[in-house]
Enzyme design. Structure first.
Site, PDB file in Angstrom:
ATOM      1  N   PHE A 141       0.865  -1.180   0.000  1.00 10.16           N
ATOM      2  CA  PHE A 141       0.000   0.000   0.000  1.00 10.16           C
ATOM      3  C   PHE A 141       0.901   1.228   0.000  1.00 10.16           C
ATOM      4  N   LEU A 143       1.257   4.983   0.104  1.00  9.20           N
ATOM      5  CA  LEU A 143       0.706   6.319   0.340  1.00  9.20           C
ATOM      6  C   LEU A 143       1.841   7.307   0.653  1.00  9.20           C
ATOM      7  N   GLU A 145       5.334   9.305   0.957  1.00 13.34           N
ATOM      8  CA  GLU A 145       6.390   9.672   0.005  1.00 13.34           C
ATOM      9  C   GLU A 145       7.565  10.272   0.781  1.00 13.34           C
ATOM     10  N   GLY A 149       4.620  12.623   4.534  1.00 14.77           N
ATOM     11  CA  GLY A 149       4.346  11.547   5.492  1.00 14.77           C
ATOM     12  C   GLY A 149       3.062  11.808   6.249  1.00 14.77           C
ATOM     13  N   CYS A 250      -8.953   3.458   4.557  1.00 11.48           N
ATOM     14  CA  CYS A 250      -8.214   2.180   4.678  1.00 11.48           C
ATOM     15  C   CYS A 250      -7.331   2.221   5.931  1.00 11.48           C
ATOM     16  N   ARG A 280      14.806 -14.387  38.799  1.00 10.23           N
ATOM     17  CA  ARG A 280      16.124 -13.747  38.950  1.00 10.23           C
ATOM     18  C   ARG A 280      16.322 -13.352  40.426  1.00 10.23           C
ATOM     19  N   GLY A 351      17.492  -6.175  33.370  1.00  7.68           N
ATOM     20  CA  GLY A 351      18.897  -5.804  33.514  1.00  7.68           C
ATOM     21  C   GLY A 351      19.657  -5.956  32.204  1.00  7.68           C
ATOM     22  N   GLU A 375       1.152   4.741  10.377  1.00  7.22           N
ATOM     23  CA  GLU A 375      -0.311   4.801  10.530  1.00  7.22           C
ATOM     24  C   GLU A 375      -0.738   6.012  11.347  1.00  7.22           C
ATOM     25  N   GLY A 376      -0.008   7.124  11.178  1.00  9.95           N
ATOM     26  CA  GLY A 376      -0.299   8.330  11.952  1.00  9.95           C
ATOM     27  C   GLY A 376       0.536   8.334  13.208  1.00  9.95           C
TER      28      GLY A 376
HETATM   29  P1  TGC Z   1      -8.610  16.380   6.062  1.00 13.03           P
HETATM   30  O1  TGC Z   1      -9.002  17.583   5.279  1.00 13.03           O
HETATM   31  O2  TGC Z   1      -8.804  16.357   7.547  1.00 13.03           O
HETATM   32  O3  TGC Z   1      -9.384  15.096   5.500  1.00 13.03           O
HETATM   33  C1  TGC Z   1      -9.514  14.852   4.108  1.00 13.03           C
HETATM   34  C2  TGC Z   1     -10.785  14.035   3.937  1.00 13.03           C
HETATM   35  O4  TGC Z   1     -10.618  12.773   4.596  1.00 13.03           O
HETATM   36  C3  TGC Z   1     -11.571  12.639   5.654  1.00 13.03           C
HETATM   37  N1  TGC Z   1     -10.880  11.970   6.760  1.00 13.03           N
HETATM   38  C4  TGC Z   1     -11.021  10.691   7.010  1.00 13.03           C
HETATM   39  N2  TGC Z   1     -11.810   9.772   6.445  1.00 13.03           N
HETATM   40  C5  TGC Z   1     -11.735   8.537   6.920  1.00 13.03           C
HETATM   41  N3  TGC Z   1     -10.916   8.192   7.931  1.00 13.03           N
HETATM   42  C6  TGC Z   1     -10.096   9.083   8.519  1.00 13.03           C
HETATM   43  N4  TGC Z   1      -9.287   8.705   9.519  1.00 13.03           N
HETATM   44  C7  TGC Z   1     -10.136  10.411   8.072  1.00 13.03           C
HETATM   45  N5  TGC Z   1      -9.480  11.538   8.401  1.00 13.03           N
HETATM   46  C8  TGC Z   1      -9.950  12.498   7.598  1.00 13.03           C
HETATM   47  C9  TGC Z   1     -12.026  14.045   5.976  1.00 13.03           C
HETATM   48  O5  TGC Z   1     -13.315  14.054   6.537  1.00 13.03           O
HETATM   49  C10 TGC Z   1     -11.993  14.700   4.606  1.00 13.03           C
HETATM   50  O6  TGC Z   1     -13.125  14.265   3.891  1.00 13.03           O
HETATM   51  P2  TGC Z   1     -13.856  15.277   2.883  1.00 13.03           P
HETATM   52  O7  TGC Z   1     -15.007  14.492   2.351  1.00 13.03           O
HETATM   53  O8  TGC Z   1     -14.261  16.446   3.715  1.00 13.03           O
HETATM   54  O9  TGC Z   1     -12.825  15.614   1.836  1.00 13.03           O
HETATM   55  O10 TGC Z   1      -7.131  15.979   5.656  1.00 13.03           O
HETATM   56  P3  TGC Z   1      -5.765  16.625   6.080  1.00 13.03           P
HETATM   57  O11 TGC Z   1      -4.979  16.809   4.817  1.00 13.03           O
HETATM   58  O12 TGC Z   1      -5.968  17.828   6.947  1.00 13.03           O
HETATM   59  O13 TGC Z   1      -5.081  15.442   6.918  1.00 13.03           O
HETATM   60  C11 TGC Z   1      -5.682  14.929   8.059  1.00 13.03           C
HETATM   61  C12 TGC Z   1      -4.735  13.914   8.760  1.00 13.03           C
HETATM   62  C13 TGC Z   1      -3.487  14.618   9.224  1.00 13.03           C
HETATM   63  C14 TGC Z   1      -5.468  13.379   9.968  1.00 13.03           C
HETATM   64  C15 TGC Z   1      -4.388  12.764   7.831  1.00 13.03           C
HETATM   65  O14 TGC Z   1      -3.852  13.176   6.675  1.00 13.03           O
HETATM   66  C16 TGC Z   1      -3.549  11.684   8.474  1.00 13.03           C
HETATM   67  O15 TGC Z   1      -4.109  10.759   9.017  1.00 13.03           O
HETATM   68  N6  TGC Z   1      -2.154  11.705   8.407  1.00 13.03           N
HETATM   69  C17 TGC Z   1      -1.339  10.596   8.821  1.00 13.03           C
HETATM   70  C18 TGC Z   1      -0.866   9.831   7.603  1.00 13.03           C
HETATM   71  C19 TGC Z   1      -0.744   8.346   7.862  1.00 13.03           C
HETATM   72  O16 TGC Z   1      -1.292   7.820   8.813  1.00 13.03           O
HETATM   73  N7  TGC Z   1      -0.095   7.629   6.968  1.00 13.03           N
HETATM   74  C20 TGC Z   1      -0.019   6.208   7.063  1.00 13.03           C
HETATM   75  C21 TGC Z   1       0.524   5.590   5.805  1.00 13.03           C
HETATM   76  S1  TGC Z   1       0.234   3.837   5.655  1.00 13.03           S
HETATM   77  C22 TGC Z   1       1.202   3.139   6.824  1.00 13.03           C
HETATM   78  O17 TGC Z   1       1.809   3.766   7.608  1.00 13.03           O
HETATM   79  C23 TGC Z   1       1.235   1.647   6.845  1.00 13.03           C
HETATM   80  S2  TGC Z   1       2.207   1.048   8.106  1.00 13.03           S
HETATM   81  C24 TGC Z   1       2.112  -0.603   8.002  1.00 13.03           C
HETATM   82  C25 TGC Z   1       1.205  -1.228   9.031  1.00 13.03           C
HETATM   83  O18 TGC Z   1       0.082  -0.786   9.220  1.00 13.03           O
HETATM   84  O19 TGC Z   1       1.611  -2.187   9.656  1.00 13.03           O
HETATM   85  P1  FAD Z   2       6.809  13.405   9.315  1.00 13.10           P
HETATM   86  O1  FAD Z   2       5.428  13.549   8.809  1.00 13.10           O
HETATM   87  O2  FAD Z   2       7.889  14.162   8.619  1.00 13.10           O
HETATM   88  O3  FAD Z   2       6.837  13.765  10.862  1.00 13.10           O
HETATM   89  C1  FAD Z   2       8.052  14.035  11.593  1.00 13.10           C
HETATM   90  C2  FAD Z   2       7.637  14.523  12.994  1.00 13.10           C
HETATM   91  O4  FAD Z   2       6.860  15.730  12.870  1.00 13.10           O
HETATM   92  C3  FAD Z   2       6.743  13.521  13.736  1.00 13.10           C
HETATM   93  O5  FAD Z   2       7.046  13.536  15.101  1.00 13.10           O
HETATM   94  C4  FAD Z   2       5.348  14.084  13.504  1.00 13.10           C
HETATM   95  O6  FAD Z   2       4.418  13.700  14.500  1.00 13.10           O
HETATM   96  C5  FAD Z   2       5.636  15.581  13.559  1.00 13.10           C
HETATM   97  N1  FAD Z   2       4.580  16.345  12.894  1.00 13.10           N
HETATM   98  C6  FAD Z   2       4.206  16.333  11.578  1.00 13.10           C
HETATM   99  N2  FAD Z   2       3.165  17.147  11.374  1.00 13.10           N
HETATM  100  C7  FAD Z   2       2.846  17.681  12.579  1.00 13.10           C
HETATM  101  C8  FAD Z   2       1.850  18.588  13.034  1.00 13.10           C
HETATM  102  N3  FAD Z   2       0.920  19.093  12.205  1.00 13.10           N
HETATM  103  N4  FAD Z   2       1.841  18.929  14.345  1.00 13.10           N
HETATM  104  C9  FAD Z   2       2.746  18.383  15.204  1.00 13.10           C
HETATM  105  N5  FAD Z   2       3.702  17.526  14.844  1.00 13.10           N
HETATM  106  C10 FAD Z   2       3.759  17.188  13.550  1.00 13.10           C
HETATM  107  N6  FAD Z   2       3.621   4.240   4.670  1.00 13.10           N
HETATM  108  C11 FAD Z   2       2.851   3.713   3.680  1.00 13.10           C
HETATM  109  O7  FAD Z   2       2.215   4.440   2.907  1.00 13.10           O
HETATM  110  N7  FAD Z   2       2.760   2.358   3.515  1.00 13.10           N
HETATM  111  C12 FAD Z   2       3.432   1.478   4.306  1.00 13.10           C
HETATM  112  O8  FAD Z   2       3.311   0.259   4.124  1.00 13.10           O
HETATM  113  C13 FAD Z   2       4.272   2.012   5.348  1.00 13.10           C
HETATM  114  N8  FAD Z   2       5.013   1.172   6.126  1.00 13.10           N
HETATM  115  C14 FAD Z   2       5.919   1.705   7.002  1.00 13.10           C
HETATM  116  C15 FAD Z   2       6.815   0.857   7.656  1.00 13.10           C
HETATM  117  C16 FAD Z   2       7.791   1.386   8.500  1.00 13.10           C
HETATM  118  C17 FAD Z   2       8.796   0.471   9.153  1.00 13.10           C
HETATM  119  C18 FAD Z   2       7.807   2.782   8.755  1.00 13.10           C
HETATM  120  C19 FAD Z   2       8.820   3.378   9.711  1.00 13.10           C
HETATM  121  C20 FAD Z   2       6.923   3.630   8.119  1.00 13.10           C
HETATM  122  C21 FAD Z   2       5.985   3.108   7.218  1.00 13.10           C
HETATM  123  N9  FAD Z   2       5.141   3.946   6.480  1.00 13.10           N
HETATM  124  C22 FAD Z   2       4.335   3.429   5.496  1.00 13.10           C
HETATM  125  C23 FAD Z   2       5.285   5.404   6.584  1.00 13.10           C
HETATM  126  C24 FAD Z   2       4.590   6.019   7.787  1.00 13.10           C
HETATM  127  O9  FAD Z   2       3.201   6.032   7.642  1.00 13.10           O
HETATM  128  C25 FAD Z   2       5.154   7.444   7.978  1.00 13.10           C
HETATM  129  O10 FAD Z   2       6.476   7.298   8.443  1.00 13.10           O
HETATM  130  C26 FAD Z   2       4.338   8.257   8.953  1.00 13.10           C
HETATM  131  O11 FAD Z   2       3.071   8.574   8.401  1.00 13.10           O
HETATM  132  C27 FAD Z   2       5.052   9.571   9.368  1.00 13.10           C
HETATM  133  O12 FAD Z   2       5.540  10.260   8.270  1.00 13.10           O
HETATM  134  P2  FAD Z   2       7.076  10.751   8.237  1.00 13.10           P
HETATM  135  O13 FAD Z   2       7.931   9.610   8.619  1.00 13.10           O
HETATM  136  O14 FAD Z   2       7.302  11.396   6.928  1.00 13.10           O
HETATM  137  O15 FAD Z   2       7.203  11.832   9.403  1.00 13.10           O
END
Ligand code: TGC
Ligand code: FAD
Length: 396
Positions: A141, A143, A145, A149, A250, A280, A351, A375-376
């Site tokens: 998946f 997402l 870049e 992030g 998702c 221990r 330890g 995942e945030g």
């Molecule tokens: P924002 O304007 O708040 O939202 C855009 C649209 O999305 C809706 N929305 C959601 N919908 C469903 N679920 C959620 N959790 C949602 N959060 C927001 C929102 O209502 C809006 O809809 P619409 O219809 O009004 O357009 O968007 P923003 O650009 O201000 O960003 C919000 C923020 C910061 C919460 C979001 O971008 C975010 O969650 N950032 C974190 C990114 C993240 O979690 N990346 C993960 C990548 S994948 C991964 O890490 C896989 S790890 C592997 C593993 O899981 O083991």
């Molecule tokens: P940044 O967004 O650059 O954040 C750096 C710091 O700034 C953090 O402490 C953050 O909390 C803080 N910060 C950012 N914005 C704010 C704000 N508005 N206010 C306060 N603090 C802020 N992604 C995928 O798409 N698919 C995957 O399968 C996937 N797998 C992963 C596996 C591993 C092992 C790891 C480490 C990451 C993976 N990720 C994946 C990426 C992951 O989702 C991102 O690392 C994560 O979303 C954070 O983005 P970043 O690392 O660019 O940190």
């Protein structure tokens, strides 16, 4: 009416009897996954972590497929159709062994498969979901870049129309299973907003590079995806995907699995610390007999059981169709922080032994750095909860 029977003393391994609230079916899932994890995963995971890879990801995928945990909460197309709680229990038992193994299952089932299941055409579902559920095809998946992030809305990966085809250019970073995937679900900006694309890994212009030298989630493969003029037919787009809300929905599924998984990692660290502290001896007695150790164990019991209760509550809300994404943020923030506290305390109880791979505690502690980030991040979920209770967004 008063009950004169003396209540049973709490079970040190399930202090608040959280698992007593599970149904028989849920308990069966828990036991099946726990049995598999202790037989097939636990004996090998330290070696995989040390090697910094999964030596046989395809074999692992097939084993998870046979166990029935890949997309187990999805309906139809060879998926299990289980409850959210049953799926959560599977995540808990896998992450009690290692966060990287739960990640494998999360990315396959809750991210790649869930995206196709939610937003895919009937043909896309038929083509990919049965094979992915069986572990015969691996998905990833994309997402995140390099420069995008926490703020995925700033993504630079672009999909443009060329006749009826789509052409994708961009780079995705930190993608779990990226270099072993048969198919990538790639999110890209288009003139119609963010959309998802199903990209078979053998498409010309698509490549994946393993990210080395990780100190966390080492029993997991993490990659960079490069898309250079990747030409896809019109039907490669996920037709139901539209806007950033699509990938974020998702993420809710995978974050939900992390809520449970973190509770599992916390439990494993506490169990290891309790066992170690009782056996221990220093100053002529078990270290479990010292007040300062008991304080650590008591704090661990509180964190472990609060995390377990939080996971079950959120799971029940999900099964009742009442789970908002901010409930999931609550769980991700609180359970991961609890697991981090427990892992750090458990490491100190061990330890010097605690810094080795002979014991699971430092491996969990290191993994949880990733779990708190992907995942945030912790901050993103705190801001989501802050926005939920104040009505004011502080993201920008
Ligand atoms: P924002 O304007 O708040 O939202 C855009 C649209 O999305 C809706 N929305 C959601 N919908 C469903 N679920 C959620 N959790 C949602 N959060 C927001 C929102 O209502 C809006 O809809 P619409 O219809 O009004 O357009 O968007 P923003 O650009 O201000 O960003 C919000 C923020 C910061 C919460 C979001 O971008 C975010 O969650 N950032 C974190 C990114 C993240 O979690 N990346 C993960 C990548 S994948 C991964 O890490 C896989 S790890 C592997 C593993 O899981 O083991
Ligand atoms: P940044 O967004 O650059 O954040 C750096 C710091 O700034 C953090 O402490 C953050 O909390 C803080 N910060 C950012 N914005 C704010 C704000 N508005 N206010 C306060 N603090 C802020 N992604 C995928 O798409 N698919 C995957 O399968 C996937 N797998 C992963 C596996 C591993 C092992 C790891 C480490 C990451 C993976 N990720 C994946 C990426 C992951 O989702 C991102 O690392 C994560 O979303 C954070 O983005 P970043 O690392 O660019 O940190």
């Amino acid at each position: 009416m008063s009950d004169s029977r003396k209540p049973a003393a709490p079970d040190p391994h399930d202090f608040l009897a959280v698992d007593a609230d599970l149904s028989d079916t849920e308990r069966d899932v828990r036991d099946a996954v726990r049995g598999f994890a202790s037989r097939e995963l636990a004996p090998n995971v330290a070696e995989w972590f040390e090697a910094g890879t999964l030596p046989d990801p395809r074999g692992l995928a097939r084993a998870f497929g046979s166990l029935g945990v890949l997309g187990m909460h999805l309906e139809g197309y060879g998926c299990g159709g289980s409850s959210a709680v049953a799926y959560g229990l599977a995540c808990r038992e896998l992450e009690a062994v290692d966060s990287g193994l739960r990640s494998f299952v999360s990315v396959q089932g809750s991210l790649a498969m869930a995206a196709v299941h939610k937003f895919g055409s009937e043909e896309q579902k038929q083509e990919w979901l049965p094979r992915m559920a069986a572990g015969e095809a691996i998905g990833c998946f994309g997402l995140t870049e390099p420069d995008s992030g926490s703020d995925p809305g700033s993504m630079r990966t672009r999909a443009r129309r060329d006749g009826s085809d789509w052409v994708l250019d961009g780079t995705k970073m930190w993608i779990t299973n990226g270099s072993v995937a048969d198919v990538a679900v790639v999110w890209a900006a288009t003139d119609e907003g963010v959309r998802g694309f199903v990209v078979p890994a053998d498409t010309p212009g698509f490549s994946a590079n393993v990210i080395h030298r990780k100190l966390s989630l080492r029993a997991s493969i993490t990659s960079e995806l490069v898309l250079e003029g990747v030409r896809l037919p019109a039907d490669a787009v996920l037709p139901g995907s539209r806007g950033l809300g699509s990938p974020l929905s998702c993420l809710n599924e995978a974050r939900y699995g992390i809520v449970w998984g973190a509770a599992g990692a916390a439990r494993a660290c506490y169990e290891a610390a309790l066992e170690y502290a009782l056996s221990r001896e220093q100053f002529g007695r078990p270290i479990a007999g010292f007040q300062l150790t008991q304080r650590k164990l008591a704090d661990m019991v509180v964190d472990v059981n609060q995390a377990a209760m939080t996971a079950l509550r959120i799971g029940r809300l999900k099964d009742e169709g009442r789970c908002h994404h901010n409930h999931v943020s609550f769980g991700k923030l609180s359970c991961v922080a609890a697991a981090q506290r427990v892992a750090a305390a458990a490491r100190s109880v061990h330890g010097a032994n605690g810094i080795t791979l002979e014991y699971p505690v430092m491996r969990h502690m290191l993994n949880l750095e990733t779990v708190a980030t992907y995942e945030g991040t912790e901050e993103i979920h705190a801001l989501s909860i802050g926005q939920s209770v104040t009505g004011i967004s502080a993201f920008r």
